[in-house]
Design a protein around this motif. Structure first.
Motif, PDB file in Angstrom:
ATOM      1  N   HIS A 107       0.907  -1.202  -0.023  1.00 27.63           N
ATOM      2  CA  HIS A 107       0.009   0.031  -0.079  1.00 27.63           C
ATOM      3  C   HIS A 107       0.909   1.202   0.097  1.00 27.63           C
ATOM      4  CE1 HIS A 107      -3.165   2.565   2.170  1.00 27.63           C
ATOM      5  NE2 HIS A 107      -3.262   2.726   1.038  1.00 27.63           N
ATOM      6  N   ALA A 108       1.051   1.715  -1.224  1.00 28.84           N
ATOM      7  CA  ALA A 108       2.219   2.881  -1.129  1.00 28.84           C
ATOM      8  C   ALA A 108       1.868   3.732  -2.700  1.00 28.84           C
ATOM      9  CB  ALA A 108       3.531   2.359  -1.141  1.00 28.84           C
ATOM     10  N   ASP A 109       2.465   4.749  -2.396  1.00 30.56           N
ATOM     11  CA  ASP A 109       2.537   5.523  -3.815  1.00 30.56           C
ATOM     12  C   ASP A 109       3.704   5.208  -4.729  1.00 30.56           C
ATOM     13  OD1 ASP A 109       3.122   7.775  -5.576  1.00 30.56           O
ATOM     14  OD2 ASP A 109       2.198   9.145  -4.157  1.00 30.56           O
ATOM     15  N   VAL A 110       3.420   4.958  -6.073  1.00 28.40           N
ATOM     16  CA  VAL A 110       4.427   4.519  -6.755  1.00 28.40           C
ATOM     17  C   VAL A 110       5.930   5.704  -6.833  1.00 28.40           C
ATOM     18  CG1 VAL A 110       2.959   3.004  -8.282  1.00 28.40           C
ATOM     19  CG2 VAL A 110       3.281   5.397  -8.920  1.00 28.40           C
ATOM     20  N   LEU A 111       5.305   6.661  -6.383  1.00 28.41           N
ATOM     21  CA  LEU A 111       6.587   7.788  -6.591  1.00 28.41           C
ATOM     22  C   LEU A 111       7.475   7.537  -5.385  1.00 28.41           C
ATOM     23  CD1 LEU A 111       4.770  10.840  -7.606  1.00 28.41           C
ATOM     24  CD2 LEU A 111       6.229   9.488  -8.926  1.00 28.41           C
ATOM     25  N   ALA A 112       7.288   6.873  -4.253  1.00 27.35           N
ATOM     26  CA  ALA A 112       7.841   6.800  -3.039  1.00 27.35           C
ATOM     27  C   ALA A 112       9.079   5.763  -3.348  1.00 27.35           C
ATOM     28  CB  ALA A 112       6.911   6.151  -1.889  1.00 27.35           C
ATOM     29  N   PRO A 113      10.030   6.133  -2.447  1.00 30.30           N
ATOM     30  CA  PRO A 113      11.192   4.986  -2.712  1.00 30.30           C
ATOM     31  C   PRO A 113      10.878   3.680  -2.141  1.00 30.30           C
ATOM     32  CG  PRO A 113      11.893   7.072  -1.417  1.00 30.30           C
ATOM     33  CD  PRO A 113      10.356   7.120  -1.753  1.00 30.30           C
ATOM     34  N   ASN A 114      11.382   2.691  -2.689  1.00 21.11           N
ATOM     35  CA  ASN A 114      11.003   1.265  -2.258  1.00 21.11           C
ATOM     36  C   ASN A 114      12.237   0.339  -2.484  1.00 21.11           C
ATOM     37  OD1 ASN A 114      10.445  -0.568  -4.729  1.00 21.11           O
ATOM     38  ND2 ASN A 114       9.466   1.465  -5.006  1.00 21.11           N
ATOM     39  N   GLU A 115      12.114  -0.739  -1.821  1.00 27.76           N
ATOM     40  CA  GLU A 115      13.289  -1.813  -1.829  1.00 27.76           C
ATOM     41  C   GLU A 115      13.211  -2.818  -2.786  1.00 27.76           C
ATOM     42  OE1 GLU A 115      16.231  -0.960  -0.285  1.00 27.76           O
ATOM     43  OE2 GLU A 115      15.194   0.775   0.133  1.00 27.76           O
ATOM     44  N   HIS A 116      11.901  -2.806  -3.427  1.00 23.16           N
ATOM     45  CA  HIS A 116      11.671  -4.067  -4.411  1.00 23.16           C
ATOM     46  C   HIS A 116      12.285  -4.184  -5.568  1.00 23.16           C
ATOM     47  CE1 HIS A 116       8.097  -3.480  -1.686  1.00 23.16           C
ATOM     48  NE2 HIS A 116       8.157  -4.765  -1.615  1.00 23.16           N
ATOM     49  N   PRO A 132      -0.008  13.624 -13.615  1.00 27.19           N
ATOM     50  CA  PRO A 132      -0.232  14.526 -14.889  1.00 27.19           C
ATOM     51  C   PRO A 132       1.131  15.351 -15.149  1.00 27.19           C
ATOM     52  CG  PRO A 132      -1.368  15.366 -12.910  1.00 27.19           C
ATOM     53  CD  PRO A 132      -0.793  13.838 -12.509  1.00 27.19           C
ATOM     54  N   SER A 133       1.887  15.911 -14.187  1.00 29.57           N
ATOM     55  CA  SER A 133       3.100  16.389 -14.466  1.00 29.57           C
ATOM     56  C   SER A 133       4.506  15.681 -14.878  1.00 29.57           C
ATOM     57  CB  SER A 133       3.335  17.500 -13.164  1.00 29.57           C
ATOM     58  OG  SER A 133       4.020  16.622 -12.327  1.00 29.57           O
ATOM     59  N   ARG A 134       4.937  16.626 -15.739  1.00 31.58           N
ATOM     60  CA  ARG A 134       6.368  16.179 -16.213  1.00 31.58           C
ATOM     61  C   ARG A 134       7.338  15.693 -14.847  1.00 31.58           C
ATOM     62  NH1 ARG A 134      11.292  17.051 -18.026  1.00 31.58           N
ATOM     63  NH2 ARG A 134      11.533  16.554 -20.225  1.00 31.58           N
ATOM     64  N   GLN A 135       7.135  16.602 -13.911  1.00 23.50           N
ATOM     65  CA  GLN A 135       8.193  16.129 -12.759  1.00 23.50           C
ATOM     66  C   GLN A 135       7.784  14.830 -12.021  1.00 23.50           C
ATOM     67  OE1 GLN A 135       7.066  18.614  -9.586  1.00 23.50           O
ATOM     68  NE2 GLN A 135       9.180  18.957  -8.637  1.00 23.50           N
ATOM     69  N   GLN A 136       6.480  14.783 -11.839  1.00 22.49           N
ATOM     70  CA  GLN A 136       5.944  13.265 -11.461  1.00 22.49           C
ATOM     71  C   GLN A 136       6.438  12.321 -12.237  1.00 22.49           C
ATOM     72  OE1 GLN A 136       1.827  14.837 -11.199  1.00 22.49           O
ATOM     73  NE2 GLN A 136       1.876  14.136  -9.063  1.00 22.49           N
ATOM     74  N   LEU A 137       6.016  12.465 -13.509  1.00 25.06           N
ATOM     75  CA  LEU A 137       6.277  11.270 -14.432  1.00 25.06           C
ATOM     76  C   LEU A 137       7.795  10.836 -14.456  1.00 25.06           C
ATOM     77  CD1 LEU A 137       4.478   9.167 -15.989  1.00 25.06           C
ATOM     78  CD2 LEU A 137       4.979  10.383 -18.035  1.00 25.06           C
ATOM     79  N   LEU A 138       8.465  11.815 -14.719  1.00 16.31           N
ATOM     80  CA  LEU A 138      10.105  11.651 -14.686  1.00 16.31           C
ATOM     81  C   LEU A 138      10.608  10.844 -13.240  1.00 16.31           C
ATOM     82  CD1 LEU A 138      12.867  12.036 -15.661  1.00 16.31           C
ATOM     83  CD2 LEU A 138      12.871  14.278 -14.971  1.00 16.31           C
ATOM     84  N   ALA A 139       9.866  11.285 -12.258  1.00 12.82           N
ATOM     85  CA  ALA A 139      10.035  10.860 -10.927  1.00 12.82           C
ATOM     86  C   ALA A 139       9.660   9.309 -10.859  1.00 12.82           C
ATOM     87  CB  ALA A 139       9.402  11.604  -9.664  1.00 12.82           C
TER      88      ALA A 139
END
Ligand SMILES: C[S@@+](CC[C@H](N)C(=O)[O-])C[C@H]1O[C@@H](n2cnc3c(N)ncnc32)[C@H](O)[C@@H]1O
Length: 271
Positions: A107-116, A132-139
């Motif tokens: 249960h997490a945001d796909v933008l959050a760092p993760n160990e998987h 929706p933003s370029r910054q989000q999609l790049l991240a």
């Protein structure tokens, strides 16, 4: 005779489960997995073992992946606790403990760092359009890159065409319900549109909307630029072709194509 209020509680819409209907109308996990296996095996000479399904929702793909053999493991990531709970109850549970033990739901945001770490990370049904933003999609793409094992692949799909940048509606009939897709308020300034999925039933009742969100219709050149910026090599593009006689579809790698009313592609990116 039932009173009005009692009768209302027994409409087909009230008895229906929106996640189950969504899976039936939208998801095609066997086709997704066949494509992923084919491309991975062709590019890497071995079968992929670990799949990370970002934006997994009810994790049907992650579940079907784990069913393909004891070597298979999957990770599903989604922000929606309700969808994940539904996934546990209706997909992982019935699959049985041996299969469920090889599926991890996060249960997490796909933008959050993760160990998987996975052989294949996928973002299907255009779910990344919800960023929706370029910054989000790049991240997000950078995060995917970090989640890939050596020689891993990122598989995403894309939808486009003249109808995808306009208001359009689609109705498809299923056994016992109709699926209604509504794409409206398309804004050419930022390529966002309002999307909703509704279900209609033979007794006239509806779940309307069953799901609603605003998304950005990303274009292939934007995706290619962002993948490049995130450190991926140029993605391979596989275009969907439909046999007009029997309705079967196949994906063929292409370098150019004509625009259509609606087209679908897979992009396969490696580092
Ligand atoms: C349209 S559904 C697609 C579900 C599934 N991938 C499929 O193919 O049917 C989009 C899913 O993305 C999830 N989602 C949206 N933004 C997210 C984010 N930033 N991180 C994780 N999940 C997200 C939503 O909760 C929802 O379950």
């Amino acid at each position: 005779m039932a009173s009005r209020s009692t009768a209302r509680k027994h409409t087909l819409a009230e008895q229906a489960d929106r996640f189950a209907l969504y899976q039936e109308a939208v998801n095609a996990p066997a086709d997704n997995i066949d494509f992923i296996e084919r491309v991975y095996t062709e590019m890497r000479g071995a079968k992929p073992k670990v799949l990370k399904e970002d934006f997994c929702g009810t994790a049907l793909l992650a579940t079907e992946w784990a069913k393909r053999g004891p070597q298979r493991r999957s990770i599903g990531v989604d922000l929606d606790a309700e969808a994940l709970a539904w996934a546990r109850r209706h997909n992982l549970g019935p699959a049985g403990p041996a299969i469920a033990s090889r599926i991890e739901l996060v249960h997490a945001d796909v933008l959050a760092p993760n160990e998987h770490r996975a052989d294949v990370v996928c973002a299907l049904n255009f779910s990344y359009f919800l960023l929706p933003s370029r910054q989000q999609l790049l991240a997000y793409f950078r995060n995917v890159r970090r989640s890939l094992r050596p020689r891993g692949l990122f598989v995403l799909d894309c939808i486009g065409g003249t109808e995808a940048v306009a208001d359009y509606h689609e109705r498809r009939e299923y056994d016992g319900f109709s699926y209604l897709w509504d794409h409206s308020e398309f804004n050419p300034l930022d390529h966002t549109a309002r999307c909703s999925i509704s279900f209609a039933f033979p007794d006239g009742s509806r779940i309307e909307p069953a799901f609603a969100y605003r998304w950005r219709v990303w274009t292939l050149p934007e995706l290619r630029d962002l993948l490049d910026e995130a450190g991926f090599a140029a993605p391979r593009v596989f275009w969907e072709y439909t046999d007009e006689e029997d309705g079967t579809t196949e994906y063929r790698e292409i370098a150019h194509e004509q625009n259509q009313e609606i087209w679908l592609t897979y992009l396969v990116a490696s580092t």
